[in-house]
Design an enzyme around this catalytic site. Structure first.
Site, short mmCIF file in Angstrom:
data_model
loop_
_atom_site.label_atom_id
_atom_site.label_comp_id
_atom_site.label_asym_id
_atom_site.label_seq_id
_atom_site.Cartn_x
_atom_site.Cartn_y
_atom_site.Cartn_z
CG ASP A 173 -1.64 -1.29 1.45
OD1 ASP A 173 -1.56 -2.18 0.58
OD2 ASP A 173 -2.29 -1.45 2.49
CD GLU A 406 0.07 -6.02 9.52
OE1 GLU A 406 -0.07 -5.45 10.63
OE2 GLU A 406 -0.59 -5.71 8.52
#
Ligand code: 2M8
Length: 440
Positions: A173, A406
């Site tokens: 992103d 993550e």
């Protein structure tokens, strides 16, 4: 790592996947991402296939349940029983498109096309061959339809380079090429919204509000075109021919051709797609001076010369000729100042000597397990076996030290983002199982 430590890592990973299990799909994380994500589910299926192929197949069937009639497999398939995510289904309004499925709500964009790679992994792991053949037969036409969508609606130049129209479609992103291309997009108004991700993760580890303004404004432009891809692309303000996305697609075409052969179908179309995209990456995205591949900004008409991990994913796609692979690995990947810290954890997603590098922020520097997984597979296939093995060991070591996070700081190994992250868990299992002589 001792056998006991390895077993503990596998048990912990399975526990994460079980806790995130929604029945037929797996959410990427307990709170931050409560729905089904496209490429997450593919990586998840690759890990689960190591111990439960039928459950892995359900993951894929659930994802394909969200496929649009134009072939698009969406980035998110919304879980009707979960809220708490922004932007949710009421923001996307997929129902504006006649192509969207009626039975469920999805986002209106796609994701990196890992799908055929995951399906092939399920086939490779299945001991019940008759069942596996049935599974392939069932999903194969839908995989073909997905690739037809990409080549039919997202390749406006007909070169084989698929256009990514939203940073979220890239999977990375806020990676530098998207902040770079995004800086030239003129937002005609300030979108109004409330972020929910910051309830779960510290702001310094996530994209900025400015990045979110771009994400949401672009979403609203695509929504205003009722998710009509062709209509939107004709004037889309952000269009990136993305190295990572197209390299994954090359790999997916290779697996699609293999699946076709298993089924006694012709592999020719998938082979032709793979060759076309690989040729275009080599002809248009290679930068001789830098010695790496960059994404192309189709609106500005220039390469986005931001040094990121995406260049190495070409190895996973089987894209570079051997000489370019050697330059990529020896000049870039193994450079201790850029991607291979001498006392740390390769491979940071943005080069450490890049002005964009931030070791704590999302896709601007931290190490992610999925990009390492693709990189080390590519390395092994190009003959860099020792580097591939070293990368596998350091990746597993990172997870052992900091948990199923993550993303990770490439220097200190500190874990960031959500905990109990599904693809970290799933690919940890796959990495362990891909060691010679290791079965669960
Ligand atoms: C991240 O992106 C989502 C939007 O898709 C988000 O920030 O809300 C990315 O890391 C993406 O690659 C990933 O698929 C998704 C779910 O894990 O989270």
């Amino acid at each position: 790592m001792t056998d006991t430590e390895t077993q503990r890592l596998v048990d912990g990973a399975k526990a994460v996947l079980k806790a995130n299990d929604l029945g037929r799909s797996t959410k990427p994380a307990p709170n931050l991402y409560p729905h089904q994500w496209n490429w997450d589910s593919c990586f998840i299926a690759i890990g689960i296939a190591r111990y439960d192929c039928r459950r892995a197949a359900e993951e894929i069937r659930s994802l394909l349940g969200g496929q649009w009639s134009n072939g698009m497999v969406p980035q998110i398939v919304f879980n009707p029983n979960a809220g708490g995510y922004f932007p949710g289904p009421d923001v996307w309004q997929s129902e504006r498109s006649p192509d969207a499925p009626k039975a469920m709500r999805t986002s209106g964009i796609t994701d990196p096309p890992v799908l055929a790679i995951a399906v092939r992994a399920i086939w490779d792991n299945a001991s019940d061959r008759a069942w596996a053949l049935e599974f392939l037969r069932d999903v194969y036409p839908r995989l073909v339809h997905y690739h037809e969508f990409l080549y039919g609606e997202r390749d406006p130049d007909g070169t084989g380079l698929i256009v990514v129209a939203h940073p979220w479609e890239s999977g990375l992103d806020n990676a530098p090429p998207y902040l770079d291309a995004g800086s030239r997009v003129h937002l005609t108004y300030k979108p109004q919204y409330e972020r929910l991700d910051l309830l779960h993760v510290e702001a310094k580890h996530r994209p900025t509000n400015k990045d979110y303004d771009l994400f949401i404004w672009l979403l609203e432009q695509m929504r205003a075109a009722n998710w009509d891809q062709r209509r939107y692309l004709a004037t889309a303000p952000l269009q990136v021919q993305d190295v990572l996305f197209n390299s994954i697609l090359c790999r997916a075409n290779r697996e699609l051709a293999a699946i076709a052969e298993i089924l006694g179908e012709s592999p020719d179309q998938a082979d032709e797609w793979r060759a076309r995209t690989a040729r275009a990456i080599n002809e248009r995205l290679w930068n001789e001076t830098a010695g790496t591949y960059f994404s192309f900004d189709r609106v500005a008409g220039r390469l986005l010369e931001d040094d990121t991990i995406a260049g190495f994913i070409t190895l996973f796609g089987g894209v570079p000729p051997p000489e370019r692979a050697r330059i990529l690995v020896e000049r870039h990947l193994l450079d201790p100042a850029a991607y291979w810290p001498s006392a740390g954890y390769p491979v940071p997603t943005t080069a450490m000597n890049s002005p964009w590098f931030n070791p704590e922020n999302y896709w601007l520097g931290p190490v992610w397990v999925n990009t390492n997984w693709m990189t080390l597979r590519g390395l092994a296939e190009y003959g860099f076996v020792r580097e591939s093995d070293d990368l596998r060991s350091s990746t597993l070591d990172m997870v052992k030290r900091s948990g199923y996070r993550e993303y990770f700081n490439p220097v200190s190994c500190e874990g960031y983002g959500t905990d109990s992250f599904s693809w970290t868990a799933a690919l940890t299992i796959d990495l362990i199982c891909s060691q010679p002589g290791r079965v669960l």
